[in-house]
Design a protein around this motif. Structure first.
Motif, short mmCIF file in Angstrom:
data_model
loop_
_atom_site.label_atom_id
_atom_site.label_comp_id
_atom_site.label_asym_id
_atom_site.label_seq_id
_atom_site.Cartn_x
_atom_site.Cartn_y
_atom_site.Cartn_z
N HIS A 62 6.70 -9.75 -6.18
CA HIS A 62 6.63 -10.78 -7.22
C HIS A 62 6.20 -10.25 -8.58
CE1 HIS A 62 6.69 -13.35 -3.61
NE2 HIS A 62 7.20 -14.27 -4.41
N SER A 63 5.43 -9.17 -8.59
CA SER A 63 4.96 -8.65 -9.88
C SER A 63 5.92 -7.63 -10.48
CB SER A 63 3.59 -7.99 -9.71
OG SER A 63 3.68 -6.78 -8.96
N GLY A 64 6.76 -7.02 -9.61
CA GLY A 64 7.65 -5.97 -10.09
C GLY A 64 6.97 -4.63 -10.22
N LYS A 65 5.74 -4.54 -9.79
CA LYS A 65 4.97 -3.30 -9.86
C LYS A 65 4.57 -2.87 -8.46
CE LYS A 65 0.85 -1.29 -12.02
NZ LYS A 65 -0.27 -1.56 -12.96
N LYS A 66 4.76 -1.60 -8.14
CA LYS A 66 4.42 -1.11 -6.81
C LYS A 66 2.91 -1.12 -6.63
CE LYS A 66 5.12 2.71 -3.58
NZ LYS A 66 5.71 4.06 -3.38
N VAL A 67 2.46 -1.85 -5.64
CA VAL A 67 1.04 -1.93 -5.31
C VAL A 67 0.89 -1.49 -3.86
CG1 VAL A 67 -0.95 -3.46 -5.04
CG2 VAL A 67 0.63 -3.80 -6.95
N ASN A 68 0.22 -0.38 -3.65
CA ASN A 68 0.05 0.13 -2.28
C ASN A 68 -1.34 0.73 -2.04
OD1 ASN A 68 0.30 2.41 -3.82
ND2 ASN A 68 2.05 3.25 -2.71
N THR A 69 -2.27 0.50 -2.97
CA THR A 69 -3.64 0.98 -2.81
C THR A 69 -4.61 -0.09 -3.32
OG1 THR A 69 -3.78 1.98 -5.02
CG2 THR A 69 -2.91 3.37 -3.23
N PRO A 70 -5.87 -0.04 -2.88
CA PRO A 70 -6.86 -0.99 -3.41
C PRO A 70 -7.01 -0.89 -4.93
CG PRO A 70 -7.67 0.02 -1.40
CD PRO A 70 -6.42 0.76 -1.77
N THR A 71 -6.90 0.32 -5.46
CA THR A 71 -7.03 0.50 -6.91
C THR A 71 -5.91 -0.21 -7.66
OG1 THR A 71 -8.14 2.63 -6.63
CG2 THR A 71 -7.16 2.19 -8.78
N ALA A 72 -4.69 -0.09 -7.16
CA ALA A 72 -3.56 -0.78 -7.78
C ALA A 72 -3.74 -2.29 -7.70
CB ALA A 72 -2.26 -0.36 -7.11
#
Length: 422
Positions: free
Chosen positions: A186-196
């Motif tokens: 939904h954001s279009g940004k790769k999120v795969n870590t807690p920091t992201a």
């Protein structure tokens, strides 16, 4: 019944005595570390409806007017708290302010000082403005191991990688995959870590604070579970004693040593207040290193107060630590194995494991050790560096062996020498 009443009276008496001892104690020195004020998002996500710079007048990652005002108010609050410690007129021998080398922390420090030292009397240099310039010191982040904590430390990088490779961290990260997949889509940004996830939460939180309507999809993840994931991420960088020692140990050691110098009347100049202007991660790292951090997202202008008091009831000065979150009054912290008031010498013992003896040396990784290889083999740059160092070591060894063989064989050749004719 009589026994219960006795204990109630005893407890009440002890509380009154403890309060009296606290009131009789004289505050002689304080350290204040705070987060900067409200800022704009640092990195809006690709599908962010508010990513156009026209919605943000100061640019990305910059202090807003609300942030300036929040620190102005905090400065006034600090003036009220430390009015018996500070004089009414600014002097460089009374206070020292240090900031990370970032626009929003430098500007926050300046806004804070406007509230802490409003000009009066001879300090008024222009009747049109109620402000006076006060020095704020900084250092490039790449050279700062104390406050920014971004000076290179290979041993820390190695330890952090090892922790992130641990079963504990990997299992936690894997449990978040459904959230990662949802927000990435939904954001279009790769999120795969807690920091992201933390970065995305920060962006959404700032937009919500500024009354921007968030997309409908965010209702499934904001504020929860993104808020909890972000809070947990704040503990990562100082999660183990080794990580805490290498990341925030220099700061804690500097604070305790300055307290010691103050107590021994060796602090030159003999200042009364030391202020650090930094970030949410700095607040979290300090609290977590002191083993006082409860998982949360440190808000704008949150601050940690470390105060040194001298009391006739104690043989030596003692330290109290407070955390000012969003309430007017700061929360007293219970120092591990010591309580809300801890003798200065005991502080050194309690935190001995996180006070580096020689930070630069401890940051070094043994030459070609297995841990060094584990830390650097993941990157092509690290691999090239290892190959280069290994090649140089082999060449040096060959040169030593050749020289040794020539000396043993009695071989002599004038071509090895540079002749200088008179």
């Amino acid at each position: 019944m009589i026994l219960s009443a006795f204990f109630v009276i005893l407890l009440h008496t002890l509380c009154i005595r403890s309060q009296q001892e606290f009131q009789d104690a004289k505050l002689i020195f304080a350290h204040v570390l705070y987060r900067h004020g409200d800022r704009t998002p640092i990195d809006p996500y690709p599908k962010d409806p508010w990513k156009d710079p026209s919605h943000w007048t100061t640019g990305w990652g910059q202090l807003t007017n609300a942030g300036k005002h929040r620190h102005l108010e905090l400065g006034r609050w600090l003036r009220n708290r430390y009015h018996n410690l500070l004089g009414g007129t600014y002097t460089n021998n009374e206070i020292y302010v240090r900031s990370t080398d970032v626009d929003r922390t430098l500007m926050s420090a300046e806004s804070n000082l406007a509230g802490l030292y409003p000009p009066n009397g001879s300090d008024v240099w222009d009747s049109a403005i109620q402000w006076q310039p006060i020095p704020v010191h900084t250092s490039p982040e790449i050279l700062d191991e104390v406050l920014a904590a971004k000076k290179p430390c290979p041993a820390y990088d190695n330890a952090l990688r090892k922790y992130k490779d641990s079963d504990e961290f990997q299992q936690y990260n894997k449990s978040l995959e459904p959230v990662y997949q949802y927000v990435s889509t939904h954001s279009g940004k790769k999120v795969n870590t807690p920091t992201a996830a933390q970065n995305l939460y920060s962006c959404l939180h700032i937009e919500a604070l500024n009354n921007f309507t968030l997309p409908d999809w965010t209702k499934q993840v904001y504020p929860q579970p993104l808020s909890s994931i972000s809070a947990r991420s704040f503990a990562t960088k100082t999660y183990t004693p080794q990580l805490a020692r290498l990341k925030t140990g220099p700061l804690v050691k500097e604070i305790l040593q300055r307290f010691q110098d103050k107590a021994n009347k060796k602090l030159k100049p003999d200042r009364k207040l030391w202020i650090y202007s930094a970030h949410d991660i700095t607040v979290a790292n300090l609290l977590n290193t002191l083993r006082l951090f409860e998982l949360h997202n440190p808000p704008f202008a949150s601050c940690v107060l470390l105060e040194l008091r001298q009391s006739a009831h104690y043989d030596e000065p003692y330290i109290s630590i407070y955390y000012k979150n969003t309430t007017d009054e700061p929360e007293p912290m219970n120092i591990p194995s010591c309580g809300p008031r801890c003798p200065l010498s005991q502080m050194f013992k309690i935190y001995q494991d996180i006070l580096p003896d020689n930070w630069p040396r401890e940051c070094q990784v043994p030459f070609l050790s297995l841990t060094y290889v584990e830390a650097d083999m993941r990157s092509s740059t690290g691999l090239i560096g290892i190959i280069f160092l290994t090649t140089m070591a082999i060449l040096l060894l060959l040169l030593v062996l050749m020289a040794y063989r020539r000396r043993r064989s009695g071989y002599h050749n004038d071509q090895w020498y540079l002749r200088i004719d008179g």
